[in-house]
Scaffold this active site. Structure first.
Site, PDB file in Angstrom:
ATOM      1  CE  LYS A 121      60.374  86.586 -15.199  1.00  0.00           C
ATOM      2  NZ  LYS A 121      59.499  85.166 -14.308  1.00  0.00           N
ATOM      3  CG  ASP A 140      62.220  78.679 -10.822  1.00  0.00           C
ATOM      4  OD1 ASP A 140      62.637  80.225 -11.078  1.00  0.00           O
ATOM      5  OD2 ASP A 140      60.676  78.737 -11.204  1.00  0.00           O
ATOM      6  CG  PHE A 172      53.952  81.919 -12.464  1.00  0.00           C
ATOM      7  CD1 PHE A 172      52.982  81.980 -13.184  1.00  0.00           C
ATOM      8  CD2 PHE A 172      55.347  82.189 -12.755  1.00  0.00           C
ATOM      9  CE1 PHE A 172      52.972  81.381 -13.983  1.00  0.00           C
ATOM     10  CE2 PHE A 172      54.894  82.114 -13.899  1.00  0.00           C
ATOM     11  CZ  PHE A 172      54.773  82.554 -14.840  1.00  0.00           C
TER      12      PHE A 172
HETATM   13  C1  LIG Z   1      58.612  84.788 -14.940  1.00  0.00           C
HETATM   14  C2  LIG Z   1      59.346  82.753 -14.123  1.00  0.00           C
HETATM   15  C3  LIG Z   1      59.095  81.783 -14.897  1.00  0.00           C
HETATM   16  C4  LIG Z   1      58.861  81.458 -15.660  1.00  0.00           C
HETATM   17  O1  LIG Z   1      59.898  82.433 -17.343  1.00  0.00           O
HETATM   18  P1  LIG Z   1      59.161  82.685 -18.644  1.00  0.00           P
HETATM   19  O2  LIG Z   1      60.778  83.320 -19.297  1.00  0.00           O
HETATM   20  O3  LIG Z   1      58.561  83.209 -18.758  1.00  0.00           O
HETATM   21  O4  LIG Z   1      58.826  81.363 -19.459  1.00  0.00           O
HETATM   22  C5  LIG Z   1      59.279  80.781 -13.950  1.00  0.00           C
HETATM   23  N1  LIG Z   1      59.549  81.377 -12.915  1.00  0.00           N
HETATM   24  C6  LIG Z   1      59.721  82.478 -12.404  1.00  0.00           C
HETATM   25  C7  LIG Z   1      59.843  82.179 -10.708  1.00  0.00           C
HETATM   26  C8  LIG Z   1      59.523  83.240 -12.874  1.00  0.00           C
HETATM   27  O5  LIG Z   1      59.478  84.636 -11.992  1.00  0.00           O
END
Ligand SMILES: *Cc1c(COP(=O)(O)O)cnc(C)c1O
Length: 425
Positions: free
Chosen positions: A273, A232, A145
């Protein structure tokens, strides 16, 4: 102005009627938050065990972060990058020192930061690695994700996220997560691989923790094949997993518990985040000069990226993590959480498994993925004062703010154990 009293039911009806149906929220309407707690419009208090998908690691309405935000909002909010503002440079200096990279590129949301990393990786591949035009490929993992843009869903394998959104972006190779052989096979005999994009723990997929040493070995393979290792850490970063970063690449945290996994320094680090403490959207991509130097004026940008509010908020959010030792607290409380829930799982047929790191944990419910058991348990947890949400059907993620105390955690563990013990399908 008279403040209208409006019930949870009425607010849910408003969203249902006037909002696009792109989420399926747990039926609870929140109107206030403080630390580990949130309150609904009727005044009922809950422990928040989602923390806005780990954006609120520093606790709801953290006073230091809110104060930095309010001060900056009253001073200067937006200049665009057409001009300099007097906070962005300070944030860039602070964050690059904090995480040990030469440079930072500021964005707003996680998905934008992932997009930025993909573009950066491709450009590096053409200009530094010498891959021929339009041939670059990036390896990703199954069940990843990384966000919701058209390119990002191009390499998702979640049918709900993809269906009828094509045509998709090319240039991605999907391999099994936590499988080094699959990675080596994909790297071998393919001179067009530019990068490997990976979540150190797959959060949305259900908190999948890879085997010990996977990240370090994957990182070494990338180095061997001159391929960028892109982490990520939008969800795993900023102390969530008991360290400043799940990869803990050259981090400046004072955490001395880093003995388990070796440090893994990504070539490109993606943060979002909790970089904002949940107060204001901030995301960032960090890399060293040899990579970031391929980006020149006009190549990439964002009207709001690097705005003074975001920059001030992010500095405060990182200071809170450091000063309040949130990584250490997450590590300490995480052990207690998993130990107690694992012991409970032994005695209870509904809970199959407990897994996670730091305060990013999940339990696997003993039922089929399409059953409503996990959802129904979350409704009962809500009634008992604790908010959590299922991810992928039968998995419940537990990720409270990291400012929790041991006493509060023990109360929460009791709520979870009592709720599941009394649960009848
Ligand atoms: C939440 C998330 C995203 C996307 O972030 P948004 O601010 O919702 O666009 C990307 N990568 C990971 C691992 C995430 O948990």
């Amino acid at each position: 102005m008279v403040k209208e009293q409006i019930s949870s039911e009425e607010i849910i009806a408003l969203e249902d009627r006037y909002g696009a149906h792109n989420y399926h929220p747990l039926p609870v309407v929140l109107s206030r938050g403080e630390g580990v707690y949130v309150w609904d419009v009727e005044g009922k208090k809950y422990y928040d065990f989602l923390s806005a998908y780990s954006a609120v690691n520093q606790g709801h309405c953290n006073p230091k972060i809110v104060s930095a935000m309010v001060h900056q909002a009253q001073t200067l909010t937006l200049t665009s990058r057409a001009f300099y503002n007097d906070v962005l440079g300070k944030f860039e200096q602070f964050a690059t020192n904090f995480f040990g990279f030469d440079k930072l590129l500021p964005m707003n949301t996680g998905a934008e930061a992932v997009e930025t990393a993909l573009k950066l990786c491709r450009k590096w591949a053409y200009e530094k690695k010498g891959i021929s035009e339009n041939k670059a490929e990036i390896i990703v993992c199954e069940n990843n994700f990384h966000g919701r843009t058209t390119t990002i869903i191009s390499f998702s394998n979640d049918p709900v996220a993809r269906e009828n959104f094509g045509p998709f972006t090319k240039g991605f190779i999907k391999i099994e997560y936590d499988n080094l052989l699959a990675l080596e096979t994909a790297l071998k005999n393919n001179k067009n691989v530019a990068g490997f994009l990976v979540e150190p723990i797959q959060g949305e997929a259900g908190v999948y923790v890879p085997s010990e040493g996977y990240l370090a070995k994957a990182r070494a393979l990338c180095a061997q094949y001159n391929v960028l290792f892109i982490a990520d850490e939008v969800q795993t970063g900023i102390a969530r997993t008991g360290r400043l970063l799940a990869t803990c690449g050259n981090c400046s945290c004072s955490d001395k518990n880093c003995s388990g996994e070796p440090e893994v320094k990504p070539d490109i680090l993606i943060l979002g985040k909790a970089l904002s403490g949940g107060a204001y959207p901030v995301s960032a991509v960090l890399a060293n000069n040899n990579i970031m130097d391929v980006i020149r004026p006009g190549n990439h940008g964002s009207t709001f990226g690097g705005n003074p509010i975001a920059a001030a908020v992010a500095i405060a959010a990182l200071e809170v993590v450091r000063d309040e030792k949130l990584a250490e607290n997450a590590e300490y409380l995480g052990h207690i959480f998993r130990t107690k829930l694992a012991a409970f799982a032994e005695t209870n047929d509904l809970v199959n498994l407990v897994r996670g790191k730091g305060l990013l944990n999940a339990i696997l419910i003993n039922d089929t993925e399409d059953s409503s058991t996990a959802w129904d348990i979350c409704l009962k947890l809500r009634d008992n004062g604790l908010l959590a949400k299922p991810t992928h059907g039968n998995i419940i993620r537990f990720a409270p703010p990291l400012v929790m105390t041991e006493e509060q955690l023990n109360e929460c563990i009791s709520i979870i154990i009592n709720t599941i013990s009394e649960f009848k399908k």
